[in-house]
Design an enzyme around this catalytic site. Sequence first.
Site, PDB file in Angstrom:
ATOM      1  N   TYR A 156      34.104  28.287  34.329  1.00 22.88           N
ATOM      2  CA  TYR A 156      32.731  28.712  33.742  1.00 22.88           C
ATOM      3  C   TYR A 156      32.104  29.475  34.752  1.00 22.88           C
ATOM      4  O   TYR A 156      31.538  30.553  34.480  1.00 22.88           O
ATOM      5  CB  TYR A 156      31.891  27.504  33.444  1.00 22.88           C
ATOM      6  CG  TYR A 156      30.498  27.769  32.860  1.00 22.88           C
ATOM      7  CD1 TYR A 156      30.317  27.901  31.686  1.00 22.88           C
ATOM      8  CD2 TYR A 156      29.264  27.542  33.550  1.00 22.88           C
ATOM      9  CE1 TYR A 156      29.228  28.331  30.985  1.00 22.88           C
ATOM     10  CE2 TYR A 156      28.153  27.845  33.039  1.00 22.88           C
ATOM     11  CZ  TYR A 156      28.004  28.062  31.825  1.00 22.88           C
ATOM     12  OH  TYR A 156      26.775  28.534  31.154  1.00 22.88           O
ATOM     13  N   LYS A 160      30.929  33.578  34.627  1.00 22.75           N
ATOM     14  CA  LYS A 160      29.695  33.969  34.802  1.00 22.75           C
ATOM     15  C   LYS A 160      29.436  34.712  35.883  1.00 22.75           C
ATOM     16  O   LYS A 160      28.605  35.730  36.143  1.00 22.75           O
ATOM     17  CB  LYS A 160      28.730  32.653  35.057  1.00 22.75           C
ATOM     18  CG  LYS A 160      28.544  31.574  33.770  1.00 22.75           C
ATOM     19  CD  LYS A 160      28.031  32.382  32.457  1.00 22.75           C
ATOM     20  CE  LYS A 160      27.930  31.613  31.271  1.00 22.75           C
ATOM     21  NZ  LYS A 160      27.626  32.503  30.140  1.00 22.75           N
TER      22      LYS A 160
END
Length: 248
Positions: A156, A160
């Site tokens: 994740y 990002k």
Amino acid sequence: MGLLSGKVALITGAAKGIGKAIALKYASEGADIAFTDLVINEVAEATKAEIEAFGVKCCAYGSNAADFAETEKVVGEIKAEFGHIDILVNNAGITKDGLMLRMTEAQWDAVLTVNLKSAFNFIHACTPIMARQRSGSIINMSSVVGESGNAGQCNYSASKAGLIGLAKSIAKEMGPRGIRANCIAPGFIISDMTSALPEEVRNEWIKTIPLRRGGTVEDVANVALFLASDLSSYVSGQVINCCGGMSC
């Protein structure tokens, strides 16, 4: 006269959560809305009705944002329906958390594909339209963990962080065509995703936030409104943290 009157906004993954809040905020300021989600079900239809209640045009599209061909097709349909696309919000995202030593290749690939490749897909499809208009605002929904990293979220966090690099690169490439690209990096936002965390985890996280509260989806939507509107006409290639001070 709203801040976004006459503009068309395309928001991915907007049936609920932060994406929905942004769509409603934009609609309240006069923008027509096209939004996508993996499937257009009762939840998405309800969101569409809420948006239309502001008196703007809204169309919902079932599409896999991570699929290049599907994205090209849906953006073409949106251009045909609305005539132009002024704002793109790359909001679609998932989590599949786990420590690196236990993370599977499938967990890594799924998160990078949905969170990062989807943004590439939509930027690739929308920038020719915006370039002909010589205007456009692209907003990538990043995260504070894209800047700081987070144990148990290497996939994740990497996705990002990639959205930040992507926005900064697009800002440099497309700036001469009048296209701006920025990121929003939310911190601990109260949403369906964070509500799934154990209460003790949520409470410990809130202790690290100087404002001593979790953010709301409306907090993020207000930043997204600024970046979409002419109020930010000289802001490009930037990351705006919406985190209550947790990253300062």
